[in-house]
Motif scaffolding. Structure first.
Motif, mmCIF file in Angstrom:
data_model
loop_
_atom_site.group_PDB
_atom_site.id
_atom_site.type_symbol
_atom_site.label_atom_id
_atom_site.label_comp_id
_atom_site.label_asym_id
_atom_site.label_seq_id
_atom_site.Cartn_x
_atom_site.Cartn_y
_atom_site.Cartn_z
ATOM 1 N N THR A 56 0.869 -1.113 -0.071
ATOM 2 C CA THR A 56 -0.083 -0.134 -0.285
ATOM 3 C C THR A 56 0.996 1.039 0.225
ATOM 4 O OG1 THR A 56 -0.149 0.052 2.397
ATOM 5 C CG2 THR A 56 -1.926 -1.174 1.238
ATOM 6 N N TRP A 57 0.259 2.310 -0.414
ATOM 7 C CA TRP A 57 0.876 3.729 -0.402
ATOM 8 C C TRP A 57 0.072 4.642 0.442
ATOM 9 C CZ3 TRP A 57 -0.744 8.348 -2.989
ATOM 10 C CH2 TRP A 57 0.283 9.446 -2.638
ATOM 11 N N ASN A 58 0.801 5.142 1.403
ATOM 12 C CA ASN A 58 0.117 6.055 2.343
ATOM 13 C C ASN A 58 0.236 7.469 2.021
ATOM 14 O OD1 ASN A 58 -1.113 4.101 3.829
ATOM 15 N ND2 ASN A 58 0.785 3.463 4.844
ATOM 16 N N PRO A 59 -0.294 8.247 1.433
ATOM 17 C CA PRO A 59 0.233 9.732 1.080
ATOM 18 C C PRO A 59 0.195 10.359 2.337
ATOM 19 C CG PRO A 59 -2.286 9.194 0.632
ATOM 20 C CD PRO A 59 -1.815 7.983 0.774
ATOM 21 N N ILE A 60 1.138 11.436 2.166
ATOM 22 C CA ILE A 60 1.145 12.463 2.868
ATOM 23 C C ILE A 60 0.903 13.912 2.443
ATOM 24 C CG2 ILE A 60 2.652 13.758 4.436
ATOM 25 C CD1 ILE A 60 4.399 11.240 4.777
#
Length: 166
Positions: A56-60
């Motif tokens: 998964t990619w967790n955007p900031i």
């Protein structure tokens, strides 16, 4: 000096004016309209973190992710989106988050605050139509709010909802 007839006409106009304003056609907006003018969509999302173990990619989100289009505050709008319900009763759902794509906030990280809208519907939306795209019409307000699904930047007091036809 006004005579009685002129006074009555004037008072009648004052009573009718708010009703005429409510009968006005809503301004049709899309998700890009929620981003303030001059802020490119590409500048809303910061670097983010890649979780390789869970794929998964967790955007900031940077400061642009919470910038709101103040021109929409108090506007009577019509916009499309998908429903993420907060509570579903036998009658349907009245309080929900309107999101730009299916599964936002549930299967993926939530979009930035300026891409999420809290909705309070005047009438419950049927529970068997929750996965349908919808048009929501009502008065929009700009205000950052936190929920358990993500931070929202807008809200709509919806007086009308209908299925979105492609």
């Amino acid at each position: 000096m006004m005579n009685r007839r002129t006074t009555m006409l004037f008072l009648s106009a004052l009573v009718a004016a708010p009703k005429a304003a409510l009968a006005a056609s809503p301004r049709e907006i899309m998700w890009d309209d929620l981003i303030p003018p001059g802020v490119p969509y590409s500048q809303i999302i910061g670097e983010g973190e890649l979780d390789e173990a869970n794929d998964t990619w967790n955007p900031i989100y940077d400061a642009n992710g919470v910038k709101l289009n103040q021109a929409l505050n108090g506007a009577y709008v019509r916009m499309p989106g998908f429903i993420i319900p907060f509570n579903v009763s036998a009658k349907g759902v009245k309080d929900f988050m309107l999101v730009p794509y299916v599964g936002a906030c549930i299967h993926t990280p939530p979009p930035p605050a300026n891409q999420l809208v809290m909705v309070n519907a005047a009438r419950p939306w049927p529970g068997d139509q929750l996965w349908e795209p919808v048009w929501v019409t009502g008065v929009m307000r700009t205000k950052l709010q936190s929920t358990n699904l993500g931070q929202t930047g807008y809200s709509i007091a919806a007086d009308k909802m209908e299925i979105y036809e492609w």
